[in-house]
Design an enzyme around this catalytic site. Sequence first.
Site, short mmCIF file in Angstrom:
data_model
loop_
_atom_site.label_atom_id
_atom_site.label_comp_id
_atom_site.label_asym_id
_atom_site.label_seq_id
_atom_site.Cartn_x
_atom_site.Cartn_y
_atom_site.Cartn_z
N ASP A 164 8.29 -8.87 -20.25
CA ASP A 164 9.46 -8.74 -20.70
C ASP A 164 10.48 -9.36 -19.77
OD1 ASP A 164 11.79 -7.53 -21.60
OD2 ASP A 164 11.00 -5.58 -22.05
N HIS A 165 11.44 -10.49 -20.26
CA HIS A 165 12.29 -10.98 -19.49
C HIS A 165 13.76 -10.07 -19.17
CE1 HIS A 165 13.48 -14.45 -17.33
NE2 HIS A 165 13.61 -15.37 -18.26
N ARG A 166 13.55 -8.87 -19.68
CA ARG A 166 14.90 -8.14 -19.34
C ARG A 166 14.59 -7.69 -17.82
NH1 ARG A 166 14.86 -4.11 -24.25
NH2 ARG A 166 12.59 -4.37 -23.88
#
Length: 417
Positions: free
Chosen positions: A387-389
């Site tokens: 999850d790039h967040r």
Amino acid sequence: MSDVKITVPDMGDFKDVEIIEVLVKEGQTIKKNDSLITLESDKSSVEVPSSHSGEIKKINVKIGDKVNKGDTILTINSEVKEEKKEIVKKKPVEKKDKIEEPKKLKTPTPLPVNTSPASTKLASPKVRKFARELGANVSDIQGSQRAGRISEEDVKEFIKTQVTVNQGKVEKKEHVEEYAHEEFGQVELKEIPRVKRLSGPHLVRSWTEIPHVTQHEEVDITEMEQFRSSLYDYYSGELIKVTPLAFISKALVSALKAFPNFNASIDPVQNKIIYKKYFHIGFAVDTPHGLMVPKIRNVDQMSIKEIGEELKKTSKLCRELKIDKKEFFGGSMTISSLGGIGGTFFTPIINPPEVAILGVGKSFDKIVKIQGKIVSRKILPISLSYDHRIIDGAEGARFCVYLSECLGKDFAFKLAV
Ligand code: CAO
């Protein structure tokens, strides 16, 4: 206190109906109207409630059993000697995408029964009504509460994924094919299997809400594989069969300890990151009913042999539909291993609320040049989606490198830590 047998009530034209869920356990104290089992016919699903309060002494049925009116579901030690005989009614709802208001029943129905595919989900009548009003089917919604219970917030979140806002108007996304399939030849229509029906919206939510990045890596597992194929039981001298997955799980735990951001979840309500101090690894299990992702708990405290045994035991429980629903929740990170089937790299979809997933392909021999020499090495293809967040690219790459080291030539030292 007296023993009371709770039986399958009269359900009209329901005959030989299959039990798809047993919602209670022996020893559990239940209240009147608590749901006991879920029955599913080809038309609808029905939750059967208890007519009495008390402690469950014995459960007489299991998932997969076919039952009829009068069959004993369970015996409870009831505080109330005589309660009104249970009358359960059917409010069958056609298995359609849209929820329709249940039809009026001819006979009075003193006990509340949840029906329709939606009833296999835990949700209060208020939440069900709320979902219905918004045109949503609760069976499509992933519950974030304890035991997967659906809250009003979950319904709102689900609706957000289903609609697009166009000039202030909310429109449901519905794609209609321009030409019917039948126009091009013969076709066959089949029901989508229940597990796929349930997991579909969860996958859509993950794919559309989580910014996925997938990093691929070739891991040199030559020494680990030599060791794995030479494992013998010290006392019996017999070969110990452990698949690479047990080693990969152990390596993953090491990597999770080194990179806590991967053993985390986002709390959207408080806008915070939850760091998990446990190491429960999820495994994608291919079953005839569809994909299931049970967790193996406390993998950090297990030996490789124990992990191997637990993998076999848990995947068998899934394939026989005997796994407890709670085992699908509370994971650190998931491994999706296609190594036993074939293929190399792929894009695994994150299993929320987790923030990363490791895809594993089938190992293969590769000729490489090491210190000027051409040698053959055993390579394991891995694909890490995150999850790039909360995980950036550099951390993703470092995680892959670390994992590769844990499975590489120094695996014995790395995994012993
Ligand atoms: N490379 C080469 N061989 C591998 C391997 C790999 N990465 N992983 C497993 N193997 C071998 C095993 O050693 C075993 O060999 P033997 O028969 O010689 O002992 C064989 O392949 C079969 O292994 P397995 O698949 O039965 O066992 P596993 O522990 O690797 O996996 C499980 C268990 C439950 C994960 C697996 O059975 C399964 O269901 N996999 C599918 C997962 C899936 O569908 N993922 C996709 C999710 S996204 O849609």
